[in-house]
Design a protein around this motif. Structure first.
Motif, PDB file in Angstrom:
ATOM      1  N   GLU A 145     -18.057  21.756  25.777  1.00 19.97           N
ATOM      2  CA  GLU A 145     -16.952  22.043  24.863  1.00 19.97           C
ATOM      3  C   GLU A 145     -17.284  23.165  23.879  1.00 19.97           C
ATOM      4  O   GLU A 145     -16.397  23.716  23.222  1.00 19.97           O
ATOM      5  CB  GLU A 145     -16.578  20.786  24.077  1.00 19.97           C
ATOM      6  N   ALA A 146     -18.574  23.528  23.786  1.00 18.41           N
ATOM      7  CA  ALA A 146     -18.975  24.555  22.819  1.00 18.41           C
ATOM      8  C   ALA A 146     -18.640  25.963  23.299  1.00 18.41           C
ATOM      9  O   ALA A 146     -18.414  26.868  22.486  1.00 18.41           O
ATOM     10  CB  ALA A 146     -20.477  24.446  22.531  1.00 18.41           C
ATOM     11  N   ILE A 147     -18.602  26.171  24.609  1.00 15.93           N
ATOM     12  CA  ILE A 147     -18.330  27.500  25.155  1.00 15.93           C
ATOM     13  C   ILE A 147     -17.879  27.352  26.604  1.00 15.93           C
ATOM     14  O   ILE A 147     -18.346  26.459  27.329  1.00 15.93           O
ATOM     15  CB  ILE A 147     -19.582  28.414  25.067  1.00 15.93           C
ATOM     16  N   ALA A 148     -16.972  28.206  27.035  1.00 12.18           N
ATOM     17  CA  ALA A 148     -16.500  28.164  28.419  1.00 12.18           C
ATOM     18  C   ALA A 148     -17.592  28.685  29.349  1.00 12.18           C
ATOM     19  O   ALA A 148     -18.412  29.539  28.965  1.00 12.18           O
ATOM     20  CB  ALA A 148     -15.233  28.992  28.580  1.00 12.18           C
ATOM     21  N   LEU A 149     -17.595  28.189  30.573  1.00 13.58           N
ATOM     22  CA  LEU A 149     -18.629  28.567  31.541  1.00 13.58           C
ATOM     23  C   LEU A 149     -18.693  30.078  31.802  1.00 13.58           C
ATOM     24  O   LEU A 149     -19.796  30.661  31.810  1.00 13.58           O
ATOM     25  CB  LEU A 149     -18.412  27.800  32.846  1.00 13.58           C
ATOM     26  N   PRO A 150     -17.561  30.772  31.992  1.00 16.04           N
ATOM     27  CA  PRO A 150     -17.654  32.226  32.222  1.00 16.04           C
ATOM     28  C   PRO A 150     -18.322  32.970  31.068  1.00 16.04           C
ATOM     29  O   PRO A 150     -19.119  33.889  31.292  1.00 16.04           O
ATOM     30  CB  PRO A 150     -16.195  32.651  32.395  1.00 16.04           C
ATOM     31  N   GLY A 151     -18.015  32.569  29.829  1.00 18.21           N
ATOM     32  CA  GLY A 151     -18.621  33.223  28.679  1.00 18.21           C
ATOM     33  C   GLY A 151     -20.113  32.989  28.613  1.00 18.21           C
ATOM     34  O   GLY A 151     -20.887  33.908  28.303  1.00 18.21           O
ATOM     35  N   LEU A 152     -20.562  31.755  28.911  1.00 16.98           N
ATOM     36  CA  LEU A 152     -21.991  31.452  28.900  1.00 16.98           C
ATOM     37  C   LEU A 152     -22.704  32.192  30.032  1.00 16.98           C
ATOM     38  O   LEU A 152     -23.801  32.740  29.836  1.00 16.98           O
ATOM     39  CB  LEU A 152     -22.195  29.943  29.043  1.00 16.98           C
ATOM     40  N   GLN A 153     -22.067  32.219  31.199  1.00 20.63           N
ATOM     41  CA  GLN A 153     -22.663  32.909  32.343  1.00 20.63           C
ATOM     42  C   GLN A 153     -22.861  34.387  32.029  1.00 20.63           C
ATOM     43  O   GLN A 153     -23.918  34.971  32.310  1.00 20.63           O
ATOM     44  CB  GLN A 153     -21.748  32.740  33.566  1.00 20.63           C
ATOM     45  N   SER A 154     -21.860  35.007  31.418  1.00 24.72           N
ATOM     46  CA  SER A 154     -21.932  36.423  31.083  1.00 24.72           C
ATOM     47  C   SER A 154     -23.030  36.685  30.055  1.00 24.72           C
ATOM     48  O   SER A 154     -23.793  37.659  30.185  1.00 24.72           O
ATOM     49  CB  SER A 154     -20.578  36.895  30.550  1.00 24.72           C
ATOM     50  N   PHE A 155     -23.121  35.802  29.045  1.00 24.53           N
ATOM     51  CA  PHE A 155     -24.127  35.994  27.995  1.00 24.53           C
ATOM     52  C   PHE A 155     -25.543  35.872  28.561  1.00 24.53           C
ATOM     53  O   PHE A 155     -26.415  36.711  28.302  1.00 24.53           O
ATOM     54  CB  PHE A 155     -23.905  34.965  26.891  1.00 24.53           C
ATOM     55  N   LEU A 156     -25.798  34.832  29.335  1.00 29.08           N
ATOM     56  CA  LEU A 156     -27.134  34.610  29.868  1.00 29.08           C
ATOM     57  C   LEU A 156     -27.539  35.694  30.869  1.00 29.08           C
ATOM     58  O   LEU A 156     -28.711  36.104  30.934  1.00 29.08           O
ATOM     59  CB  LEU A 156     -27.215  33.235  30.531  1.00 29.08           C
ATOM     60  N   SER A 157     -26.580  36.159  31.642  1.00 25.29           N
ATOM     61  CA  SER A 157     -26.890  37.168  32.670  1.00 25.29           C
ATOM     62  C   SER A 157     -27.409  38.462  32.056  1.00 25.29           C
ATOM     63  O   SER A 157     -28.105  39.242  32.730  1.00 25.29           O
ATOM     64  CB  SER A 157     -25.643  37.468  33.509  1.00 25.29           C
ATOM     65  N   ALA A 158     -27.069  38.684  30.784  1.00 29.49           N
ATOM     66  CA  ALA A 158     -27.498  39.917  30.117  1.00 29.49           C
ATOM     67  C   ALA A 158     -28.877  39.799  29.474  1.00 29.49           C
ATOM     68  O   ALA A 158     -29.427  40.798  28.998  1.00 29.49           O
ATOM     69  CB  ALA A 158     -26.468  40.305  29.049  1.00 29.49           C
ATOM     70  N   LEU A 159     -29.460  38.603  29.456  1.00 30.09           N
ATOM     71  CA  LEU A 159     -30.780  38.424  28.840  1.00 30.09           C
ATOM     72  C   LEU A 159     -31.867  39.007  29.738  1.00 30.09           C
ATOM     73  O   LEU A 159     -31.764  38.957  30.974  1.00 30.09           O
ATOM     74  CB  LEU A 159     -31.042  36.939  28.591  1.00 30.09           C
ATOM     75  N   PRO A 160     -32.948  39.551  29.128  1.00 28.62           N
ATOM     76  CA  PRO A 160     -34.018  40.184  29.925  1.00 28.62           C
ATOM     77  C   PRO A 160     -34.604  39.292  31.004  1.00 28.62           C
ATOM     78  O   PRO A 160     -34.933  39.766  32.100  1.00 28.62           O
ATOM     79  CB  PRO A 160     -35.068  40.529  28.862  1.00 28.62           C
ATOM     80  N   VAL A 161     -34.735  37.979  30.723  1.00 31.46           N
ATOM     81  CA  VAL A 161     -35.356  37.085  31.694  1.00 31.46           C
ATOM     82  C   VAL A 161     -34.568  37.035  32.997  1.00 31.46           C
ATOM     83  O   VAL A 161     -35.121  36.748  34.063  1.00 31.46           O
ATOM     84  CB  VAL A 161     -35.499  35.665  31.105  1.00 31.46           C
ATOM     85  N   PHE A 162     -33.261  37.364  32.926  1.00 29.29           N
ATOM     86  CA  PHE A 162     -32.442  37.310  34.131  1.00 29.29           C
ATOM     87  C   PHE A 162     -32.078  38.700  34.649  1.00 29.29           C
ATOM     88  O   PHE A 162     -31.333  38.820  35.631  1.00 29.29           O
ATOM     89  CB  PHE A 162     -31.154  36.529  33.849  1.00 29.29           C
TER      90      PHE A 162
END
Length: 411
Positions: free
Chosen positions: A121-138
């Motif tokens: 409920e804190a964030i929609a899945l597409p928004g979380l996916q987009s944010f994490l995909s931009a992190l260096p580890v990924f």
């Protein structure tokens, strides 16, 4: 109508507080049955045990845990809301049911940890996916994208170590912090139970009080005993009195609890004046008379071992220095042959008793069990409710002496 129990009904004398009472003629042995105290669960405890929420989890390289956590704090500045759940979990500690549902880890080049990200409920899945995909580890060469999974977890804190272990094996590794926001603290329950060593005796006395009135056709075979916990004295013992035989109309409100509380009130008055002029408080059996006429301490100085719900009423009482002295059964212990109805349970609350122990559950009309019909109760759980300004500890005394309750009878 005679108030004496027929002699053929009282062949087995027994003593509590050095005063005789009698075991009902249908009881084969005067020995107190071996039993145990089963603490009741509160309504909030039951709700907490079944409420779940969905969360995001994902595997990340162990060396990148801190950088991912710091990035998530920027995205979700509010603190992690599920403090009872482990934030990081090794794959070997995942519950089998979870491990079977999530996709296998894409790479095993380095050690991996599963991270609890946040509730869905804190964030929609597409928004979380987009944010994490931009992190260096990924985004590093050869790195796989984030493998986000959604699983259900308990939304409330566990109320015991056993429940935390159960959830750890079923949902997600869970931490028990030795507290209970949904009911009495486990240490309070344990300490109080250790002081109820004579519960079996008092329950048997309550059963005898009920049997005595039933033998005389005065009421149903339900009994109530009120005990001063500081002295162990029986302050009042009463059976049900709503029938009063075939030739006399009874009072439908004369349940055993109501009569026992009235006896305490009458003894505290000590003026000869009737507490209830329209319904005089009188012992109906010899057993009741023994305790009604006995000189016992009808008040306690014991401080309740848990905090009251703060309300304008309780604050005013404390300011006026009442401290429970104006309540009829303040911190008294009450022993019942059967689970009380709503009327009697509320009478105990308003009298501010400290402990209630009852023998037999009454699924149709009992008001103390928090479980609903499937759990053999009405679901009221009136001994511990957030919206009430008083609470008391409650147990069921479980032994082999159980009877079938007549259909439609309120205890």
């Amino acid at each position: 109508m005679s108030s004496q129990i027929p002699l053929e009904h009282v062949p087995h004398p027994y003593e509590v507080n050095n005063k005789p009472f009698y075991i009902h003629k249908t009881t084969q042995d005067v020995q107190i049955p071996t039993g145990k105290l089963a603490p009741l669960r509160t309504l909030d405890e039951l709700k907490a045990a079944v409420q779940t929420t969905e969360i995001y989890i994902l595997p990340i390289p162990a060396k990148s845990v801190n950088s991912v956590l710091n990035s998530l704090r920027e995205l979700l500045p509010e603190s992690h809301p599920l403090q009872h759940l482990r934030r990081l979990v090794k794959p070997s500690f995942l519950p089998v049911s979870v491990a079977e549902k999530i996709p296998p880890i894409a790479t095993t080049k380095s050690a991996v940890m599963y991270m609890l990200v946040c509730p869905t409920e804190a964030i929609a899945l597409p928004g979380l996916q987009s944010f994490l995909s931009a992190l260096p580890v990924f985004t590093e060469d050869g790195a796989e994208g984030p493998q986000i999974s959604i699983i259900p977890v308990p939304s409330c804190q566990p109320i015991s170590a056993a429940q935390a272990q159960e959830w750890s094996e079923k949902y997600w590794p869970t931490v028990y912090k030795r507290g209970n926001p949904y009911g009495p603290h486990p240490a309070i329950v344990e300490n109080a139970a250790n002081k109820l060593g004579r519960a079996g005796e008092y329950i048997q006395l309550a059963r005898s009080a009920g049997a005595a009135v039933a033998d005389l056709d005065i009421g149903e075979p339900f009994g109530c005993v009120i005990v001063n916990p500081e002295t162990g004295e029986v302050v009042a013992a009463a059976g049900d009195g709503r029938c009063k035989g075939d030739k006399e109309w009874g009072n439908p409100l004369n349940h055993a609890v109501m009569r026992a509380v009235a006896m305490v009130a009458q003894k505290r008055l000590e003026t000869g004046e009737e507490v209830m002029p329209n319904n005089p408080c009188r012992p109906l059996t010899e057993l009741e008379r023994v305790y009604f006429e006995a000189k016992t301490t009808t008040t306690t100085t014991t401080i309740t071992p848990f905090e009251l719900v703060e309300t304008a009423e309780t604050a005013e009482n404390e300011e006026n220095g009442e401290n429970g002295e104006g309540y009829l059964c303040h911190n008294m212990h009450v022993y019942l042959s059967h689970e009380p109805c709503v009327m009697c349970a509320m009478a105990l609350l308003h009298s501010r008793v400290g402990v209630v122990v009852f023998g037999q559950k009454v699924p149709k009309t009992g008001a103390l069990m928090a479980e609903g019909e499937d759990g053999e109760g009405t679901g009221y759980g009136l001994f511990w409710r957030r919206e009430l300004n008083w609470k008391f500890l409650c147990w069921q005394w479980v032994d082999e002496l159980h009877e079938k309750i007549k259909e439609g009878i309120s205890v």
